[in-house]
Design an enzyme around this catalytic site. Structure first.
Site, PDB file in Angstrom:
ATOM      1  N   CYS A   1      36.222  31.279  53.562  1.00  0.00           N
ATOM      2  CA  CYS A   1      37.465  31.912  53.999  1.00  0.00           C
ATOM      3  C   CYS A   1      37.283  33.421  54.129  1.00  0.00           C
ATOM      4  CB  CYS A   1      38.591  31.587  53.025  1.00  0.00           C
ATOM      5  SG  CYS A   1      40.208  32.243  53.500  1.00  0.00           S
TER       6      CYS A   1
ATOM      7  N   VAL B   1      49.630  39.045  42.499  1.00  0.00           N
ATOM      8  CA  VAL B   1      49.740  40.374  41.907  1.00  0.00           C
ATOM      9  C   VAL B   1      48.629  41.298  42.388  1.00  0.00           C
ATOM     10  CG1 VAL B   1      48.454  39.638  39.845  1.00  0.00           C
ATOM     11  CG2 VAL B   1      49.950  41.648  39.731  1.00  0.00           C
TER      12      VAL B   1
ATOM     13  N   ALA C   1      46.068  42.937  53.321  1.00  0.00           N
ATOM     14  CA  ALA C   1      46.237  41.479  53.292  1.00  0.00           C
ATOM     15  C   ALA C   1      46.944  41.109  51.996  1.00  0.00           C
ATOM     16  CB  ALA C   1      44.878  40.795  53.386  1.00  0.00           C
TER      17      ALA C   1
ATOM     18  N   SER D   1      48.528  38.208  49.780  1.00  0.00           N
ATOM     19  CA  SER D   1      48.555  36.760  49.571  1.00  0.00           C
ATOM     20  C   SER D   1      49.847  36.290  48.924  1.00  0.00           C
ATOM     21  CB  SER D   1      47.375  36.350  48.688  1.00  0.00           C
ATOM     22  OG  SER D   1      47.555  36.852  47.372  1.00  0.00           O
TER      23      SER D   1
ATOM     24  N   SER E   1      46.818  41.506  45.291  1.00  0.00           N
ATOM     25  CA  SER E   1      46.960  42.074  46.628  1.00  0.00           C
ATOM     26  C   SER E   1      48.161  43.008  46.719  1.00  0.00           C
ATOM     27  CB  SER E   1      47.075  40.960  47.678  1.00  0.00           C
ATOM     28  OG  SER E   1      48.182  40.128  47.428  1.00  0.00           O
TER      29      SER E   1
ATOM     30  N   CYS F   1      42.874  25.941  47.610  1.00  0.00           N
ATOM     31  CA  CYS F   1      44.253  26.123  48.063  1.00  0.00           C
ATOM     32  C   CYS F   1      44.744  25.002  48.970  1.00  0.00           C
ATOM     33  CB  CYS F   1      44.402  27.477  48.763  1.00  0.00           C
ATOM     34  SG  CYS F   1      43.586  27.603  50.371  1.00  0.00           S
TER      35      CYS F   1
END
Length: 390
Positions: free
Chosen positions: A107, A17, A12, A14, A19, A200
């Site tokens: 989430c 840095v 995954a 995003s 991920s 977010c």
């Protein structure tokens, strides 16, 4: 998952840095890795803008560039509808009920390690790798990261054992500053990209305005909890959270000159009660049904509990039941809000770690978690989100 076995891994990504380096490490470990970026809004510009590491147009482009550098296939998955229903709408509902949710935790629970993992497994992947700072011990338990300032075991404690078994956290043994150095050495353009800190899906960071736009305005009273005196008014109890000090709009200070804090919120009559900080102290916390990551326990046991992300850890006696947990803190905690998570760590589950990594032996394994329903002091249990008792 057996160490050394080649796995099909869905990384995954995003656009940040963490991920990107996690995906690169999964490749380096010999796994067959595919990158995926989650599109969480049908119109990303309605969410936060700028290179902040989540939910922006720039992030999807950064994730794609990182995948190209790493040399892995890359896809974008549309999770906007699921995200809005399970995270954003839940956020609204919790505040409307006088509770304070943690959307990042939700989430992880509903999107990254439920919807994404389910789809990954259906497509034949063995695991999902993320850039979270946490570790999995040799015993399979979720453990704190080496870097205490970045540890995210708290927001991952909602995972069930099956989800944890198919999850990989390649960064858990590395301090954040070294992850950035590694990203630069790997030629990843996101090496110095700022971390994401805000919610977010709130574009301007104005949580109160975001809630007001959805839930509307309704005038209510701000009341002194001890005397019952009406001190002021507000246009929506959903704009407050237990422990809040600023933004109360009170024109008259307390008699002793000390600040007032939100003590309780009652959505039914749109009432907010305030008082001194001392009145926020609680030593008993109740949760809903627990999620067990370690062996389920039926008898009271000693543990350490954490009440908010990166918050203080409290020694406690935990009394479990199928319906919930009761944590009796050995010292008082302040500003504990319903809707947040209580995460229980086993102080005796110490795992030896390389001293050079800065960890040493410590009890850091997650046993279970539960969503806080109510709090109390001595024998008087009171809800930390509303006037309802336990």
């Amino acid at each position: 998952m057996v160490e050394g076995v080649k796995l099909r891994v869905l990384a995954a990504m995003s656009g940040g840095v963490d991920s990107a380096v996690a995906a690169a490490r999964a490749v380096e470990a010999g796994h067959d890795v595919t990158g995926v970026h989650l599109a969480l809004s049908k119109n990303p510009q309605t969410y936060r803008t700028g290179a902040r590491g989540c939910c922006t147009i720039e992030d999807s482009r950064d994730a794609r560039r990182a995948a190209d550098v790493i040399g892995i296939p890359f896809y974008v998955w549309d999770m906007a509808e699921r995200f809005h229903e399970d995270v954003v709408e839940d956020f609204y509902a919790e505040y409307a009920a006088g509770r304070t949710p943690n959307p990042c935790l939700r989430c992880n629970e509903k999107i990254k390690f439920a919807a994404v993992l389910d789809r990954a497994m259906a497509l034949g992947f063995d695991a999902v790798a993320t850039g979270h700072y946490a570790r999995k011990g040799d015993d399979g338990l979720l453990r704190r990261a080496v870097d205490p300032a970045k540890d995210q075991s708290y927001v991952l404690a909602v995972l069930n054992p099956a989800q944890l078994a198919h999850s990989m956290f390649p960064l858990g043994d590395t301090p954040k500053d070294l992850v950035r150095v590694e990203a630069e050495e790997r030629g990843l353009a996101v090496a110095r990209k700022p971390d994401s800190h805000d919610i977010c899906f709130i574009a301007d960071g104005d949580t109160s305005g975001f809630l007001k736009n959805k839930l509307g305005s309704k005038e209510g009273e701000i009341v002194d909890a001890a005397s019952g005196e009406v001190l002021g008014s507000h246009d929506g109890a959903h704009q407050f959270t237990v422990g809040q000090r600023h933004g109360l709009g009170l024109k008259r200070p307390a008699a002793d000159g000390k600040p007032r804090y939100v003590l309780s919120i009652t959505p039914v009559d749109n009432r907010v009660e305030v008082g001194p900080r001392e009145a926020l102290r609680v030593d008993r916390i109740h949760t809903g049904a627990p999620v067990w990551l370690g062996p389920e326990r039926t008898e009271p046991f000693e543990a350490e509990v954490q009440l908010r992300a990166h918050g203080e850890v409290y020694p406690a006696t935990v009394v479990p039941s199928p319906k919930g947990l009761r944590a009796e803190l050995h010292q008082g905690a302040f500003g504990v809000a319903a809707g947040q998570a209580l995460v229980v760590y086993d102080p005796d589950a110490a795992e030896h770690n390389d001293a050079s990594a800065g960890v040493g032996d410590r009890g850091d394994a997650v046993l279970c978690s539960g969503t806080i329903d109510a709090t109390g002091l001595n024998d008087a249990a009171v809800s930390s989100g509303s006037a309802a008792g336990v």
